[in-house]
Design a protein around this motif. Structure first.
Motif, PDB file in Angstrom:
ATOM      1  N   VAL A 100     -48.481   6.181  -3.455  1.00  0.00           N
ATOM      2  CA  VAL A 100     -48.337   7.114  -2.342  1.00  0.00           C
ATOM      3  C   VAL A 100     -47.520   6.420  -1.250  1.00  0.00           C
ATOM      4  N   GLU A 101     -46.478   7.084  -0.824  1.00  0.00           N
ATOM      5  CA  GLU A 101     -45.614   6.569   0.242  1.00  0.00           C
ATOM      6  C   GLU A 101     -45.848   7.415   1.489  1.00  0.00           C
ATOM      7  N   LEU A 102     -46.212   6.748   2.593  1.00  0.00           N
ATOM      8  CA  LEU A 102     -46.484   7.442   3.856  1.00  0.00           C
ATOM      9  C   LEU A 102     -45.490   6.947   4.893  1.00  0.00           C
ATOM     10  N   GLU A 103     -44.696   7.860   5.407  1.00  0.00           N
ATOM     11  CA  GLU A 103     -43.677   7.507   6.394  1.00  0.00           C
ATOM     12  C   GLU A 103     -43.942   8.303   7.666  1.00  0.00           C
ATOM     13  N   GLY A 104     -44.309   7.580   8.742  1.00  0.00           N
ATOM     14  CA  GLY A 104     -44.668   8.220  10.001  1.00  0.00           C
ATOM     15  C   GLY A 104     -43.484   8.345  10.945  1.00  0.00           C
ATOM     16  N   PHE A 105     -43.460   9.444  11.704  1.00  0.00           N
ATOM     17  CA  PHE A 105     -42.361   9.735  12.625  1.00  0.00           C
ATOM     18  C   PHE A 105     -42.902  10.247  13.960  1.00  0.00           C
ATOM     19  N   THR A 106     -42.046  10.221  14.964  1.00  0.00           N
ATOM     20  CA  THR A 106     -42.336  10.820  16.270  1.00  0.00           C
ATOM     21  C   THR A 106     -41.123  11.618  16.720  1.00  0.00           C
ATOM     22  N   ASP A 107     -41.303  12.360  17.816  1.00  0.00           N
ATOM     23  CA  ASP A 107     -40.134  12.975  18.436  1.00  0.00           C
ATOM     24  C   ASP A 107     -39.480  11.920  19.333  1.00  0.00           C
ATOM     25  N   ARG A 147     -52.495   1.270  -3.746  1.00  0.00           N
ATOM     26  CA  ARG A 147     -51.524   2.280  -4.185  1.00  0.00           C
ATOM     27  C   ARG A 147     -50.840   2.992  -3.021  1.00  0.00           C
ATOM     28  N   VAL A 148     -51.173   2.604  -1.796  1.00  0.00           N
ATOM     29  CA  VAL A 148     -50.662   3.297  -0.614  1.00  0.00           C
ATOM     30  C   VAL A 148     -49.719   2.376   0.160  1.00  0.00           C
ATOM     31  N   TYR A 149     -48.540   2.877   0.444  1.00  0.00           N
ATOM     32  CA  TYR A 149     -47.548   2.130   1.218  1.00  0.00           C
ATOM     33  C   TYR A 149     -47.274   2.896   2.505  1.00  0.00           C
ATOM     34  N   VAL A 150     -47.379   2.194   3.632  1.00  0.00           N
ATOM     35  CA  VAL A 150     -47.329   2.826   4.946  1.00  0.00           C
ATOM     36  C   VAL A 150     -46.191   2.223   5.765  1.00  0.00           C
ATOM     37  N   LEU A 151     -45.426   3.095   6.428  1.00  0.00           N
ATOM     38  CA  LEU A 151     -44.373   2.626   7.319  1.00  0.00           C
ATOM     39  C   LEU A 151     -44.217   3.607   8.468  1.00  0.00           C
ATOM     40  N   GLY A 152     -44.255   3.094   9.675  1.00  0.00           N
ATOM     41  CA  GLY A 152     -43.962   3.898  10.853  1.00  0.00           C
ATOM     42  C   GLY A 152     -42.533   3.631  11.268  1.00  0.00           C
ATOM     43  N   VAL A 153     -41.725   4.672  11.360  1.00  0.00           N
ATOM     44  CA  VAL A 153     -40.314   4.489  11.704  1.00  0.00           C
ATOM     45  C   VAL A 153     -39.950   5.061  13.071  1.00  0.00           C
TER      46      VAL A 153
END
Length: 163
Positions: free
Chosen positions: A72-79, A112-118
């Motif tokens: 599972v790939e989790l990619e976090g974003f903001t405005d 199994r989880v990969y997390v990145l805040g961009v």
């Protein structure tokens, strides 16, 4: 003697077939394809999951938790409103909130989880409008899994042919 030779030949052929399957499985091990995708939206300055966000995760998790192998790939974003570093931290916390929910609620192993805040990079919509900013406050959830599992297929076919 001829019967023993035939049995030995058959056994050797089965061994070669299994070795070939193992070789294919090793080659295919890291070849993953996108198997599911959802977008989880967040409120302004929040990393707390909404009911709609949880529902989206639940729907996606129902499709993949039964798989033997997945990532599972989790990619976090903001405005783009606010300080760049604060947005980067907020995007990370959003992705971690989704990871926490998947591991606690759905039993997904953390490995199994990969997390990145961009942060504010790669907006999904225009940051000039309220609706666009709302679409940018998100976590992209992507599930990757092998397209096939040669070893599992071989086990299933051999057990189906067994008396």
């Amino acid at each position: 003697a001829g019967l023993a030779a035939d049995e030995a030949r058959t056994l050797a052929e089965k061994g070669l077939d299994r070795a070939g399957l193992l070789e294919r499985a090793i080659e295919e091990r890291d070849k993953l394809e996108l198997r599911g995708e959802k977008t989880v939206l967040f409120r302004i300055n929040s990393s707390e999951l909404t009911a709609q966000g949880k529902a989206a995760i639940d729907e996606l998790a129902a499709e993949f938790v039964s798989l033997d192998r997945f990532v599972v790939e989790l990619e976090g974003f903001t405005d783009r409103t606010g300080d760049r570093m604060l947005n980067l931290n907020l995007s990370q916390r959003r992705a971690e909130a989704v990871a926490r929910y998947l591991t606690i609620k759905h039993g997904v192993p953390l490995r199994r989880v990969y997390v990145l805040g961009v942060g504010e990079e790669s907006p999904a919509a225009d940051n000039k409008t309220r609706a666009g900013r709302a679409q940018n406050r998100r976590v992209a959830v992507r599930v990757f899994a092998p397209s096939s599992d040669p070893l599992r297929a071989a086990k299933q076919s051999s057990s189906a042919g067994a008396p």
